[in-house]
Design a protein around this motif. Structure first.
Motif, mmCIF file in Angstrom:
data_model
loop_
_atom_site.group_PDB
_atom_site.id
_atom_site.type_symbol
_atom_site.label_atom_id
_atom_site.label_comp_id
_atom_site.label_asym_id
_atom_site.label_seq_id
_atom_site.Cartn_x
_atom_site.Cartn_y
_atom_site.Cartn_z
ATOM 1 N N VAL B 97 61.532 -1.235 -15.088
ATOM 2 C CA VAL B 97 61.870 -2.247 -14.081
ATOM 3 C C VAL B 97 63.392 -2.332 -13.999
ATOM 4 O O VAL B 97 64.070 -2.513 -15.012
ATOM 5 C CB VAL B 97 61.300 -3.636 -14.433
ATOM 6 N N LEU B 98 63.928 -2.184 -12.785
ATOM 7 C CA LEU B 98 65.374 -2.213 -12.584
ATOM 8 C C LEU B 98 65.791 -3.435 -11.771
ATOM 9 O O LEU B 98 65.110 -3.829 -10.817
ATOM 10 C CB LEU B 98 65.835 -0.948 -11.850
ATOM 11 N N PHE B 99 66.921 -4.015 -12.156
ATOM 12 C CA PHE B 99 67.488 -5.174 -11.460
ATOM 13 C C PHE B 99 68.957 -4.886 -11.168
ATOM 14 O O PHE B 99 69.637 -4.249 -11.973
ATOM 15 C CB PHE B 99 67.477 -6.424 -12.344
ATOM 16 N N GLY B 100 69.478 -5.401 -10.078
ATOM 17 C CA GLY B 100 70.924 -5.371 -9.846
ATOM 18 C C GLY B 100 71.599 -6.296 -10.849
ATOM 19 O O GLY B 100 71.074 -7.363 -11.153
ATOM 20 N N ALA B 101 72.771 -5.874 -11.355
ATOM 21 C CA ALA B 101 73.477 -6.739 -12.315
ATOM 22 C C ALA B 101 74.341 -7.738 -11.556
ATOM 23 O O ALA B 101 75.549 -7.840 -11.747
ATOM 24 C CB ALA B 101 74.318 -5.892 -13.264
ATOM 25 N N THR B 102 73.693 -8.471 -10.656
ATOM 26 C CA THR B 102 74.366 -9.533 -9.902
ATOM 27 C C THR B 102 74.206 -10.828 -10.690
ATOM 28 O O THR B 102 73.564 -10.844 -11.739
ATOM 29 C CB THR B 102 73.664 -9.710 -8.552
ATOM 30 N N ILE B 103 74.723 -11.908 -10.151
ATOM 31 C CA ILE B 103 74.542 -13.187 -10.842
ATOM 32 C C ILE B 103 73.051 -13.524 -10.921
ATOM 33 O O ILE B 103 72.569 -13.990 -11.947
ATOM 34 C CB ILE B 103 75.363 -14.301 -10.146
ATOM 35 N N ILE B 104 72.318 -13.230 -9.847
ATOM 36 C CA ILE B 104 70.872 -13.477 -9.863
ATOM 37 C C ILE B 104 70.188 -12.556 -10.874
ATOM 38 O O ILE B 104 69.462 -13.007 -11.765
ATOM 39 C CB ILE B 104 70.262 -13.275 -8.454
ATOM 40 N N GLY B 105 70.456 -11.257 -10.792
ATOM 41 C CA GLY B 105 69.794 -10.281 -11.661
ATOM 42 C C GLY B 105 70.083 -10.523 -13.130
ATOM 43 O O GLY B 105 69.213 -10.350 -13.988
ATOM 44 N N ARG B 106 71.312 -10.960 -13.418
ATOM 45 C CA ARG B 106 71.698 -11.166 -14.810
ATOM 46 C C ARG B 106 71.092 -12.456 -15.387
ATOM 47 O O ARG B 106 71.154 -12.678 -16.594
ATOM 48 C CB ARG B 106 73.216 -11.195 -14.947
ATOM 49 N N MET B 167 63.534 -2.004 -19.341
ATOM 50 C CA MET B 167 64.253 -2.677 -18.252
ATOM 51 C C MET B 167 65.739 -2.419 -18.338
ATOM 52 O O MET B 167 66.296 -2.277 -19.427
ATOM 53 C CB MET B 167 64.034 -4.188 -18.332
ATOM 54 N N ALA B 168 66.377 -2.394 -17.178
ATOM 55 C CA ALA B 168 67.822 -2.207 -17.152
ATOM 56 C C ALA B 168 68.413 -2.913 -15.945
ATOM 57 O O ALA B 168 67.739 -3.087 -14.919
ATOM 58 C CB ALA B 168 68.160 -0.719 -17.091
#
Lengths: 295, 339
Positions: B97-106, B167-168
């Motif tokens: 599962v991948l997330f953007g390292a944005t404020i939301i993702g983090r 996850m990353a």
């Protein structure tokens, strides 16, 4: 009166790294580096102390780390924290963020009821920003990350300003609540000279045990009573105090593993040397103009 | 270990009904990872009136989109969003599962990783599938999560060998966005959202956003300054050079931490990744974490008074000297040539 628990971390000063610092297994030999108070955690403590000044609160700080983290806990007391907890056990070594959040959340449960948990957004050694939200999940708390300020507090409702991508938002949250505080939110206050005098000789249980072991004339129980009665005892929680599940902490309890660590060796020698004079720069600019990189 | 799947999921972040670029970049990366695994790529879209976003993900090679659409999900809130993902992940067990390292993702990724007991690596600069032998045990097709670590002084490869879900998070601009030539047939699976009282403990009172004036990602020429400039006053040289060559001003992490420039101008692993035609790197020593964000520039001109600075190792042009001397001389010589 509100009860605030602030999660703090002592971090290696990553601006000062040498090759000797990395261990064979790819983990970091933290003992080789000067340790400092992670700045965003210090800002989180400042915000907690401002809430205390304005609305009345009892502020406890908690850290998971080696015995020397007591130095940072003392700094928290100098700033105005009411009490401090050292969560320390050799078995915690090698914990990743998931294992760390397990230990910290169990320690927070052990401390008891609270209205807020504060933490810095992230620590400079890993920059992951994960332990805050993971602790919120384990304590079943709502979370507000990247908080800049507590704008208002009425009974069990807090109004919080937080940063978002491209701007900010104002949130209204019911307590209890975990917030992580972002860099630049609050300038930490200087130490109070009076508090430095009062707490500079504070010791953790681990320090006192060591003193007792090193000197047969100082029985451990007497020492402990003495430090407690002089208000110089830093609460200390170990694996046994918290009755933790060993499979969930340390390297074993950490799903992420370091597979490989490389310090990148640069090829070097590829760069075209340009003399730092008019002639050298003129040739460089001609080349850039010719290649349509400039102009 | 329980049965593992071959599904790669990307959380598609949206703000005010627009998908974040980083999510589309991750879909492109996710497509490659899914191909390496011999598996499928799924987009997870949460919001309100966001079916269009789900449809659009197919341009980037998605096999199936999972859509959770509800008025209460219009804006991101940690609790309902994480609850939705927790339930889905626990049920379907995606492999990655991948997330953007944005404020939301983090904020979201760690909460979900905690609840699902998954391994999570932040701010990866590369993701690769490889067979791994770890502690004498073979693990076929693991996700290598590669990132600078420890203040950016080393590169670490992190693995999650014994967990079904890896996850990353990845910063915007690190991966490249590609539209596929022949998109798959659109398959959107709508998933029901049932509101829960815990979703309402935090309410958004006000939200303010403005278009950033700084756009490093699309700038063709960047002038980046570092801590070596010494003072904020000296950093003005960077602005002067940028104005002269028609470039955008950037800074290293140390320059941002020292207050020489705004954090939105930070280039590096924990800032923006740039691929300009030309970058000037002035007074920047060149820690890995910085180089990770600019080493793909077409041409790198490094100016530093330390002839041993690591930045010279990746530069195309090496100028050993003080910025105070070199920059004014460069500007003057350049202006003369344009006359």
């Amino acid at each position: 009166m509100y009860k605030i628990i602030v999660m703090v971390k002592q971090v290696p000063d990553t601006s000062n790294i040498s090759g000797k610092v990395m261990k064979e297994d790819g983990t970091v030999n933290r003992a080789m580096l000067p340790a400092v108070f992670n700045h965003e955690d210090k800002e989180a403590l400042e915000l907690a102390l401002q809430v205390k000044d304005k609305y009345g609160a009892e502020v406890s700080v908690i850290t998971m780390g080696p015995p020397r983290a007591v130095e940072m806990l003392k700094e928290c007391l100098y700033m105005g924290a009411d009490d401090a907890y050292l969560v320390s056990d050799r078995k915690f070594a090698g914990s990743d963020t998931l294992a760390t959040s397990y230990v910290i959340s169990e320690a927070i449960k052990h401390i008891g009821e609270f209205d807020f948990v504060f933490a810095g957004r992230q620590a400079i050694d890993g920059d992951t920003a994960q332990v805050g939200p993971q602790t919120a999940d384990k304590l079943n708390l709502p979370q507000i990350t990247y908080a800049e300020d507590v704008l208002d507090l009425k009974e069990k409702t807090a109004t919080i300003k937080r940063r978002i991508d491209g701007g900010y938002e104002i949130l209204e949250a019911k307590l209890p609540l975990l917030i992580t505080v972002v860099k630049g939110a609050k300038e930490p206050r200087p130490f109070s000279a009076k508090r430095v005098m009062a707490f500079k000789n504070s010791k953790s249980l681990l320090d006192i045990e060591k003193m007792g072991n090193e000197n047969a004339l100082l029985p451990y129980t007497n020492l402990l009573e003495e430090y407690k009665s002089r208000n110089l005892f830093i609460n200390t929680l170990t694996m046994e105090d918290l009755q933790l599940d060993i499979s969930r902490l340390g390297i074993k309890g950490s799903p992420t593993k370091v597979h490989k660590v490389e310090s990148v060796v640069l090829a070097g020698g590829q760069a075209k040397q340009v003399d730092a004079n008019r002639e050298g720069l003129s040739t460089l600019i001609d080349e850039l103009l010719h290649d349509h990189i400039l102009g | 270990m329980e049965n593992i799947t071959k599904e790669v999921w990307v959380f598609v972040e949206q703000r005010d009904g627009i998908a974040a670029d980083v999510s589309l970049e991750l879909l492109s990366k996710g497509r490659k990872l899914a191909d390496s695994l011999g598996g499928v790529l799924k987009a997870v879209v949460i919001g309100h009136n966001v079916k269009g976003i789900a449809e659009n993900t197919f341009k980037y090679g998605v096999d199936e989109a999972l859509l959770i659409d509800h008025p209460k999900l219009e804006k991101y809130l940690a609790q309902p969003y994480s609850r939705i993902l927790n339930d889905l992940i626990k049920e379907k067990r995606p492999r990655i599962v991948l997330f953007g390292a944005t404020i939301i993702g983090r904020g979201l990724a760690p909460r979900v990783a905690s609840s699902t007991l998954s391994g999570l690596t932040a701010d990866c600069t590369e993701l690769v599938i490889e067979d791994v032998t770890y502690l004498k045990k073979d693990y076929p097709k693991l996700l290598l999560q590669i990132r600078p670590a420890f203040g950016g002084n080393i590169i670490a490869t992190i693995i999650t060998p014994d967990n079904p879900v890896q996850m990353a998070t990845v910063r915007e601009g690190v991966m490249e966005m590609h539209e596929v030539e022949t998109p798959n047939t659109v398959i959107i699976t709508e998933i029901n959202y049932e509101p829960n009282e815990t979703d309402d403990v935090i309410k958004i009172i006000k939200q303010f956003r403005e278009e950033s004036k700084v756009n490093l990602k699309t700038s063709q020429i960047i002038v980046a300054g570092g801590y070596g400039l010494g003072t904020k006053d000296n950093f003005k040289l960077i602005h002067e050079l940028a104005e002269c060559v028609g470039g955008e001003v950037a800074g290293s992490r140390a320059a941002v931490d020292a207050g020489f420039c705004e954090s939105e101008r930070q280039v590096g692993q924990t800032g923006v990744t740039v691929r300009p035609k030309l970058i000037f790197s002035v007074g920047i020593s060149g820690a890995i974490q910085h180089r990770a964000g600019m080493q793909d520039a077409n041409k790198i001109i490094a100016i530093n008074n330390d002839p041993e600075a690591p930045i010279f190792g990746i530069a195309h042009y090496k100028i050993v000297g003080n910025a105070e001397d070199v920059i004014p001389m460069f500007i003057e010589t350049f202006k003369q040539k344009l006359k």
